[in-house]
Design an enzyme around this catalytic site. Structure first.
Site, PDB file in Angstrom:
ATOM      1  N   ASP A 137       0.850  -1.180   0.000  1.00 37.19           N
ATOM      2  CA  ASP A 137       0.000   0.000   0.000  1.00 37.19           C
ATOM      3  C   ASP A 137       0.890   1.236   0.000  1.00 37.19           C
ATOM      4  O   ASP A 137       2.071   1.171   0.346  1.00 37.19           O
ATOM      5  CB  ASP A 137      -0.965   0.005   1.189  1.00 37.19           C
ATOM      6  CG  ASP A 137      -0.371  -0.653   2.434  1.00 37.19           C
ATOM      7  OD1 ASP A 137       0.862  -0.759   2.544  1.00 37.19           O
ATOM      8  OD2 ASP A 137      -1.157  -1.055   3.300  1.00 37.19           O
ATOM      9  N   GLU A 152      -6.044   3.076   3.290  1.00 38.06           N
ATOM     10  CA  GLU A 152      -6.631   3.646   4.504  1.00 38.06           C
ATOM     11  C   GLU A 152      -8.113   3.977   4.331  1.00 38.06           C
ATOM     12  O   GLU A 152      -8.854   4.020   5.309  1.00 38.06           O
ATOM     13  CB  GLU A 152      -5.869   4.909   4.925  1.00 38.06           C
ATOM     14  CG  GLU A 152      -4.426   4.664   5.349  1.00 38.06           C
ATOM     15  CD  GLU A 152      -4.295   3.859   6.628  1.00 38.06           C
ATOM     16  OE1 GLU A 152      -5.322   3.653   7.309  1.00 38.06           O
ATOM     17  OE2 GLU A 152      -3.171   3.430   6.940  1.00 38.06           O
TER      18      GLU A 152
END
Length: 437
Positions: free
Chosen positions: A97, A166
């Protein structure tokens, strides 16, 4: 030659060759850590928020191109997909990520995060407070290690530097854009997440639930507003909401089995403007956490029933019963494939020793990596916790009755170098092990 002696010689040779390969992996990982650590410092100093990872994704694409990957930039937003073909063999998918958090850093590091401009030009505090800088640099170091050792494995590396973890948007958008149809379908999918509660040199691993599924629910409670001095002329939605909040606590404690984990948290409640006015409505926002689809269906049904009946008890007409809105965006549970997790455990033990593989408990936080295991392709996934606190620091904290700074803390300060080195060695060992299954 005696057949038994021949078997022993073959086994001895195989064991020796296997040990030699593991030593090569560890030596190369140590070498690549030098590069990866500098990359990590750069990424930490220059964080970008979810859906705004423009420079970060460009840097990840640059790293992949330098290694000879076929690169697709701006896939489903800012995500970057890379393919590296190295003969016939399995396809292993590695995810990192990229996004950071709107957190003002308080570590005092020489490479502390800088503020960035948001989409409307405001300068906002941003920090890699969830370890995505380590994830990216470990991912890059792993790929550099695997390319350097490409004679040791055959197969295809499929990788993604994913946007917006997120916000739980990046994985779903990539899948919807055809990640597993436009590119090779993986045989296995792997990812890391740092864990400050584990020491460097350790990984946390388990088959089955690792991270919880997350859903957001908004309840709008309607009433009949009026003067606070004449409550008998009103139907007070604040009182109804209070009853609902209390009754929601019985869902987990009285409607689910004690062995069926779930969380129902009311995190936001708003209604009214003045102390002497009874409002017409109240809005509440809830976060729900769960590990199975059956559980979350029970929880949502109970929320609707409790809300509606609390309103009925207060005299609310049927056409004004509470509206329960279950948001479409969700993070499903991360459910590690048991067979793949067992393989990872075996490969990791050869690199760091069985004693450094910690069986961790499921956590109620969310992670959108679970989406990769819930597609039609039914890909086995495994998310691995990566220890990030030095043994010396852990010992000092325990002696003082303290714990390491947690994820999302503005003071998060992992042992960057040693975390990255362990991560590269273990993940490279996993991939080579899977490729040579």
């Amino acid at each position: 030659m005696n057949r038994f002696i021949l078997i022993l010689l073959v086994l001895a040779f195989s064991t020796s060759a296997y040990a030699q390969m593991n030593n090569q992996i560890k030596e190369e990982a140590k070498k690549q850590t030098v590069y990866a650590l500098e990359l990590c410092k750069y990424l930490h100093e220059n964080p970008e928020l979810s859906f705004q990872e423009f420079e970060t994704s460009a840097r990840m694409a640059k790293e992949l191109k330098a290694l000879g990957f076929e690169v697709t930039e701006k896939f489903a937003g800012n995500s970057v997909v890379g393919i590296y073909k190295n003969g016939n063999g399995p396809t292993v998918f590695l995810r990192t990520d990229m996004d950071a958090l709107p957190v003002e850093e308080n570590t005092g590091l020489p490479f502390a995060s800088k503020k960035m401009g948001d989409l409307v030009g405001n300068q906002v505090a941003v920090m890699h407070a969830c370890g995505h800088d380590i994830h990216m640099s470990t991912w890059t170091g792993t790929l550099r290690t695997l390319v350097a050792l490409k004679e040791q494995w055959k197969g295809t590396l499929m990788v993604i530097a994913q946007q917006a973890e997120e916000y739980s948007g990046g994985a779903g958008q990539a899948i919807d854009a055809g990640l597993f149809t436009k590119f090779p379908t993986p045989d296995y999918a792997l990812a890391y997440h740092i864990n400050p509660e584990l020491e460097i040199g350790q990984i946390g691993l388990r088959g089955g639930p690792v991270f919880a599924g997350v859903k957001t629910v908004e309840i709008t409670v309607y009433g009949k507003g009026g003067h606070g001095a004449y409550p008998q002329k009103c139907i007070d939605p604040i009182v109804i909401s209070s009853r609902i909040v209390n009754d929601l606590q019985t869902i987990v404690s009285r409607e689910l089995s004690p062995t069926e984990p779930a969380v129902v948290t009311v995190g936001s409640i708003h209604g009214g403007t003045r102390p002497n006015i009874i409002p017409d409505e109240v809005k509440m926002q809830l976060t729900l956490r769960y590990f199975s689809d059956e559980t979350i269906e029970k929880v949502i049904a109970a929320i609707k029933r409790i809300s509606e009946n609390a309103a009925r008890a207060a005299g609310v007409p049927e056409d004004k019963l509470p509206f329960v809105d279950v948001f479409a965006v969700e993070t499903p549970p991360v459910l590690n494939d048991n067979e793949l997790s067992a393989k990872v455990s075996g490969f990791a033990a050869d690199i760091i020793g069985r004693q450094n593989i910690i069986e961790t408990q499921p956590e109620m936080v969310g992670e959108d990596f679970g989406k990769y295991g819930r597609t039609e392709e039914d890909i086995p996934i495994c998310l691995i916790w990566l220890g990030s606190t030095s043994p010396e620091e852990m010992q000092r904290l325990k002696a003082a009755g303290k714990a390491p700074f947690p994820l999302h803390s503005p003071q998060l300060n992992p042992d960057y170098e040693n975390t990255i080195e362990t991560g590269i060695a273990v993940m490279a060992g996993n991939v080579i092990g899977l490729m040579n299954k």
